[in-house]
Write a protein that holds these residues in place. Structure first.
Motif, PDB file in Angstrom:
ATOM      1  N   ASP A 189       2.447   1.294  -3.744  1.00 42.73           N
ATOM      2  CA  ASP A 189       1.705   1.495  -4.759  1.00 42.73           C
ATOM      3  C   ASP A 189       0.462   2.440  -4.806  1.00 42.73           C
ATOM      4  O   ASP A 189      -0.060   2.905  -5.634  1.00 42.73           O
ATOM      5  CB  ASP A 189       1.157   0.228  -4.997  1.00 42.73           C
ATOM      6  CG  ASP A 189       2.078  -0.750  -5.597  1.00 42.73           C
ATOM      7  OD1 ASP A 189       3.230  -0.666  -6.054  1.00 42.73           O
ATOM      8  OD2 ASP A 189       1.942  -2.190  -5.440  1.00 42.73           O
ATOM      9  N   PHE A 190       0.083   2.586  -3.372  1.00 42.00           N
ATOM     10  CA  PHE A 190      -1.073   3.585  -3.176  1.00 42.00           C
ATOM     11  C   PHE A 190      -0.477   4.558  -2.128  1.00 42.00           C
ATOM     12  O   PHE A 190      -1.259   4.816  -0.941  1.00 42.00           O
ATOM     13  CB  PHE A 190      -2.054   2.766  -2.706  1.00 42.00           C
ATOM     14  CG  PHE A 190      -2.632   1.724  -3.755  1.00 42.00           C
ATOM     15  CD1 PHE A 190      -3.217   1.980  -4.737  1.00 42.00           C
ATOM     16  CD2 PHE A 190      -2.100   0.419  -3.536  1.00 42.00           C
ATOM     17  CE1 PHE A 190      -3.721   1.238  -5.706  1.00 42.00           C
ATOM     18  CE2 PHE A 190      -2.522  -0.479  -4.460  1.00 42.00           C
ATOM     19  CZ  PHE A 190      -3.169  -0.377  -5.739  1.00 42.00           C
ATOM     20  N   ASP A 192      -1.345   7.741  -1.471  1.00 48.10           N
ATOM     21  CA  ASP A 192      -2.700   8.478  -1.092  1.00 48.10           C
ATOM     22  C   ASP A 192      -3.313   7.794   0.180  1.00 48.10           C
ATOM     23  O   ASP A 192      -3.789   8.387   1.030  1.00 48.10           O
ATOM     24  CB  ASP A 192      -3.525   8.979  -2.346  1.00 48.10           C
ATOM     25  CG  ASP A 192      -3.736   7.760  -2.895  1.00 48.10           C
ATOM     26  OD1 ASP A 192      -3.304   6.595  -3.165  1.00 48.10           O
ATOM     27  OD2 ASP A 192      -5.127   7.659  -3.490  1.00 48.10           O
ATOM     28  N   ILE A 193      -3.471   6.413  -0.085  1.00 47.74           N
ATOM     29  CA  ILE A 193      -4.162   5.573   0.838  1.00 47.74           C
ATOM     30  C   ILE A 193      -3.129   5.373   2.043  1.00 47.74           C
ATOM     31  O   ILE A 193      -3.635   5.743   3.271  1.00 47.74           O
ATOM     32  CB  ILE A 193      -4.447   4.238   0.301  1.00 47.74           C
ATOM     33  CG1 ILE A 193      -5.584   4.273  -0.785  1.00 47.74           C
ATOM     34  CG2 ILE A 193      -5.103   3.380   1.574  1.00 47.74           C
ATOM     35  CD1 ILE A 193      -6.009   2.915  -1.310  1.00 47.74           C
ATOM     36  N   ILE A 214       0.925  -1.058  -0.165  1.00 46.21           N
ATOM     37  CA  ILE A 214       0.080   0.239   0.041  1.00 46.21           C
ATOM     38  C   ILE A 214       0.963   1.461   0.317  1.00 46.21           C
ATOM     39  O   ILE A 214       0.520   2.487  -0.828  1.00 46.21           O
ATOM     40  CB  ILE A 214      -0.900   0.007   1.175  1.00 46.21           C
ATOM     41  CG1 ILE A 214      -1.996  -1.277   1.112  1.00 46.21           C
ATOM     42  CG2 ILE A 214      -1.583   1.331   1.425  1.00 46.21           C
ATOM     43  CD1 ILE A 214      -2.918  -1.236   2.238  1.00 46.21           C
TER      44      ILE A 214
END
Length: 106
Positions: free
Chosen positions: A17-18, A20-21, A14
């Motif tokens: 790759d993400f 913002d989350i 997370i």
């Protein structure tokens, strides 16, 4: 004092790759662990009790290690937390958590 250490196995991907989350999770963590009214050590012990009550072995181990590393929590302090788990959640989660405590303390 408080570290942004997340123990879920999925947090690495997370974060990578993400972002913002991941940042939202960091902000939520900061909003929860404020230490404004209840000091951070007590909040840490509450988190330990919840993890133990849920019989989440991995989280119990990480919460115990974190309490020891961040606050030099003693076996007796942690046992006080686990006594509450015994009363509120019963023998199986209590015994599992005590086993983990002794493994970590060795």
């Amino acid at each position: 004092m408080k570290e942004n250490v997340f123990y879920g196995k999925g947090m690495g991907p997370i974060k990578r790759d993400f972002p913002d989350i991941y940042e939202a999770i960091v902000e939520l963590n900061d909003a929860v662990y404020t230490g404004k009214v209840i000091d951070y050590k007590t909040q840490k012990f509450i988190a330990l009790a919840i993890a133990a009550s849920n019989s989440d072995d991995r989280a119990v181990k990480k919460q115990i290690q974190s309490a020891i590393n961040e606050f030099n929590a003693t076996k007796d302090e942690i046992m006080d937390v686990l006594r509450i788990v015994l009363l509120t959640s019963g023998m199986p989660p209590f015994v599992k958590a005590v086993k983990i405590l002794y493994e970590v303390m060795e």
